[in-house]
Design a protein around this motif. Structure first.
Motif, mmCIF file in Angstrom:
data_model
loop_
_atom_site.group_PDB
_atom_site.id
_atom_site.type_symbol
_atom_site.label_atom_id
_atom_site.label_comp_id
_atom_site.label_asym_id
_atom_site.label_seq_id
_atom_site.Cartn_x
_atom_site.Cartn_y
_atom_site.Cartn_z
ATOM 1 N N ILE A 29 0.846 -1.180 0.000
ATOM 2 C CA ILE A 29 0.000 0.000 0.000
ATOM 3 C C ILE A 29 0.885 1.234 0.000
ATOM 4 C CG2 ILE A 29 -1.640 1.374 1.341
ATOM 5 C CD1 ILE A 29 -3.013 -1.179 2.150
ATOM 6 N N GLU A 30 0.647 2.107 -0.959
ATOM 7 C CA GLU A 30 1.346 3.382 -1.045
ATOM 8 C C GLU A 30 0.284 4.459 -1.213
ATOM 9 O OE1 GLU A 30 4.862 5.233 -3.792
ATOM 10 O OE2 GLU A 30 5.121 3.194 -3.016
ATOM 11 N N GLY A 31 0.071 5.229 -0.151
ATOM 12 C CA GLY A 31 -1.061 6.143 -0.143
ATOM 13 C C GLY A 31 -2.350 5.341 -0.075
ATOM 14 N N LYS A 32 -3.158 5.430 -1.111
ATOM 15 C CA LYS A 32 -4.400 4.643 -1.199
ATOM 16 C C LYS A 32 -4.293 3.502 -2.215
ATOM 17 C CE LYS A 32 -7.167 6.964 1.589
ATOM 18 N NZ LYS A 32 -7.860 6.338 2.725
ATOM 19 N N GLN A 33 -3.162 3.438 -2.921
ATOM 20 C CA GLN A 33 -3.009 2.442 -3.969
ATOM 21 C C GLN A 33 -2.627 1.087 -3.372
ATOM 22 O OE1 GLN A 33 -3.723 3.021 -7.221
ATOM 23 N NE2 GLN A 33 -4.239 5.145 -6.702
ATOM 24 N N LEU A 34 -3.416 0.073 -3.681
ATOM 25 C CA LEU A 34 -3.184 -1.277 -3.164
ATOM 26 C C LEU A 34 -2.741 -2.195 -4.294
ATOM 27 C CD1 LEU A 34 -5.411 -3.344 -0.764
ATOM 28 C CD2 LEU A 34 -4.791 -4.318 -2.973
ATOM 29 N N LEU A 35 -1.739 -3.001 -4.009
ATOM 30 C CA LEU A 35 -1.272 -4.018 -4.955
ATOM 31 C C LEU A 35 -1.062 -5.323 -4.211
ATOM 32 C CD1 LEU A 35 -0.143 -5.004 -7.699
ATOM 33 C CD2 LEU A 35 2.089 -4.100 -6.991
ATOM 34 N N SER A 36 -1.776 -6.344 -4.658
ATOM 35 C CA SER A 36 -1.544 -7.691 -4.153
ATOM 36 C C SER A 36 -1.087 -8.553 -5.323
ATOM 37 C CB SER A 36 -2.814 -8.272 -3.510
ATOM 38 O OG SER A 36 -2.527 -9.506 -2.876
ATOM 39 N N THR A 37 -0.607 -9.738 -5.012
ATOM 40 C CA THR A 37 -0.016 -10.575 -6.044
ATOM 41 C C THR A 37 -0.439 -12.025 -5.874
ATOM 42 O OG1 THR A 37 1.939 -9.172 -6.256
ATOM 43 C CG2 THR A 37 2.159 -11.418 -7.013
ATOM 44 N N CYS A 38 -0.848 -12.615 -6.965
ATOM 45 C CA CYS A 38 -1.053 -14.059 -6.979
ATOM 46 C C CYS A 38 0.164 -14.702 -7.622
ATOM 47 C CB CYS A 38 -2.307 -14.410 -7.769
ATOM 48 S SG CYS A 38 -2.486 -16.185 -8.002
ATOM 49 N N LEU A 39 0.880 -15.507 -6.852
ATOM 50 C CA LEU A 39 2.061 -16.209 -7.351
ATOM 51 C C LEU A 39 1.910 -17.666 -6.939
ATOM 52 C CD1 LEU A 39 4.603 -15.009 -8.803
ATOM 53 C CD2 LEU A 39 5.813 -15.390 -6.687
ATOM 54 N N ALA A 40 1.211 -18.430 -7.756
ATOM 55 C CA ALA A 40 0.953 -19.841 -7.448
ATOM 56 C C ALA A 40 1.035 -20.632 -8.738
ATOM 57 C CB ALA A 40 -0.418 -19.999 -6.796
#
Length: 463
Positions: free
Chosen positions: A272-283
């Protein structure tokens, strides 16, 4: 060496001290300065005499943190996310933070992690690592892009002398930022014990039978390898090896007294940077090829492998469902791409969103952990099977590890490809996702591949 633009250290400390009213009142003061280029490994090695070190670098190496000492700690056993959030909010309200830069990873920064499953009774192996344990380092080196910052965190009292404190802190500062090198001899493995491999394969078979009954779709099972060495492992050298051999991974270390949990994980949980969210699927995992042609062949097979695509889709669906109530919008690509590492390649899908007001990174961690890539699906049923049948105490393996700062930035990775180093011994961990058609022997071979990143820097080449 230190570039002070807006205030001298002593005057900032004096201002904080003057705000204290009672003689026994104390307050955490955090002061960030911009500094010249500094090698983080030199800093980490120089901090050996302070202890309780921490290290973190993002997979793109845009951000790097190296911490030393423990100005403040936040620990929790029960309701760990809620308790950690409450402690962090209280600290932010009460601390005196001087940080004119606003760069992620500067200001007041908490570094730490959590256990995989707080409901599983811990063993002696992980006795120093709480279900939730975060540290505010006494001294923190931050590299962001091509700029470097140094943060001092210290508690002050009403009768403290600002000039004396400033002199002591600046002396420690010079010592930590002075170039030093680690010249330890090669680490040689003298013993290697796989913990009950045949019994582990039987647990994989039990998992496929459980899945066949239709109660569970996927169960992730992990195993442990215990290593012995000719001497005490040098953590600086281990980190140096990981930075060279795992360039696309998060490199982390979290030291508590004589134990150190260290790893190189490719898997982001959330940023999370400010309001920006990044998640990751690595499977979904395959080895790298020894030639370009073999590498392309393995890549294409992974992109079309039904078992791995199904495993990957489990995680994508779960992440979307977990964060949708916390985000204004969620954006996900239609198909995964390949994420290459030195020894392995994975199916990769980024998940992006805009965080709603009232939510923090700790809320997202609670919703996401454990992902199907580390626990299984459905979550509670798979975790119940793991508690009953898995042969190890995962501790912090497979759990969230990362940082959060006073400007509402933060990032957590999933602590896989990791080892718990204890003097001249180390426990390495690796797991695999078991589905209906899984073969125990194939899954065992997959875990051997996943052990390679840590083995390569922990003397494995000598065995």
């Amino acid at each position: 060496m230190i570039e002070i633009k807006e205030a001298q250290l002593a005057s900032i400390l004096s201002e904080a001290i003057q705000q204290l009213k009672a003689e026994d009142e104390c307050r955490l003061v955090s002061i960030t300065k911009k500094i010249e280029k500094t090698d983080p490994l030199y800093f980490f090695n120089a901090a050996k005499h302070i202890g309780n070190r921490s290290f973190w670098t993002s997979s793109d190496h845009l951000l790097l943190l190296a911490g030393a000492g423990m100005a403040h700690q936040m620990t929790s056993d029960q309701l760990r996310i809620e308790a950690t959030q409450k402690q962090w909010d209280t600290l932010l309200r009460e601390a005196f933070v001087y940080n004119p830069y606003g760069v992620p990873g500067t200001g007041l920064v908490a570094v730490g992690g959590m256990s995989f499953d707080p409901k599983k009774k811990p063993t002696e192996l992980w006795e120093k690592y709480k279900p939730s344990h975060f540290t505010i380092p006494e001294f923190l080196l931050t590299k962001y892009d091509d700029s470097y910052y140094f943060t001092i965190n210290i508690y002050v009292k009403k009768n403290d002398h600002a000039k004396q404190l400033a002199d002591e802190l600046e002396q420690m500062e010079r010592r930590l930022l002075l170039p030093t090198d680690s010249t330890a001899d090669d680490l040689i493995m003298t013993g290697c014990l796989e913990v009950a491999p045949q019994q582990w394969k039987k647990s994989v078979q039990k998992a496929t039978e459980e899945i066949g009954r239709g109660k569970v779709e996927k169960i992730v099972l992990a195993r442990e390898v215990r290593l012995k060495y000719n001497r005490k492992a040098d953590i600086t050298a281990v980190l140096s090896g990981l930075l060279k051999t795992q360039p696309n991974s998060y490199i982390f270390a979290y030291e508590i007294e004589e134990d150190c949990f260290v790893g190189a994980t490719p898997e982001r949980l959330v940023k999370i940077e400010g309001k920006q969210l990044l998640s990751t699927c690595l499977a979904g995992t395959a080895p790298r090829g020894s030639t370009k042609e073999e590498d392309v062949k393995l890549r294409d097979e992974l992109l079309h492998d039904e078992k791995n695509l199904k495993e990957h889709d489990f995680v994508v669906t779960m992440i979307k469902q977990a964060i949708k109530d916390c985000c204004i919008q969620v954006n996900i690509p239609d198909k995964p791409v390949i994420y290459p590492l030195k020894n392995l390649q994975h199916l990769y899908t980024p998940v992006r969103g805009l965080l709603k007001n009232g939510y923090s990174i700790f809320d997202i961690v609670e919703k996401l952990h454990p992902t199907p890539a580390l626990g299984g699906t459905p979550r509670e049923e798979s975790l119940s099977f793991i508690r009953e049948h898995e042969l190890l105490d995962r501790g912090w393996y497979g759990a969230p590890i990362g940082w959060v700062d006073s400007n509402k930035n933060g990032e957590f990775a999933v602590a896989i490809r990791s080892a718990l180093i204890q003097g001249d011994e180390a426990s390495l961990f690796a797991g695999c996702g078991v589905v209906k058609d899984s073969d125990p022997e194939s899954e065992y071979e997959e875990t051997k591949i996943k052990l390679l990143p840590m083995l390569s820097v922990l003397g494995g080449k000598n065995k």
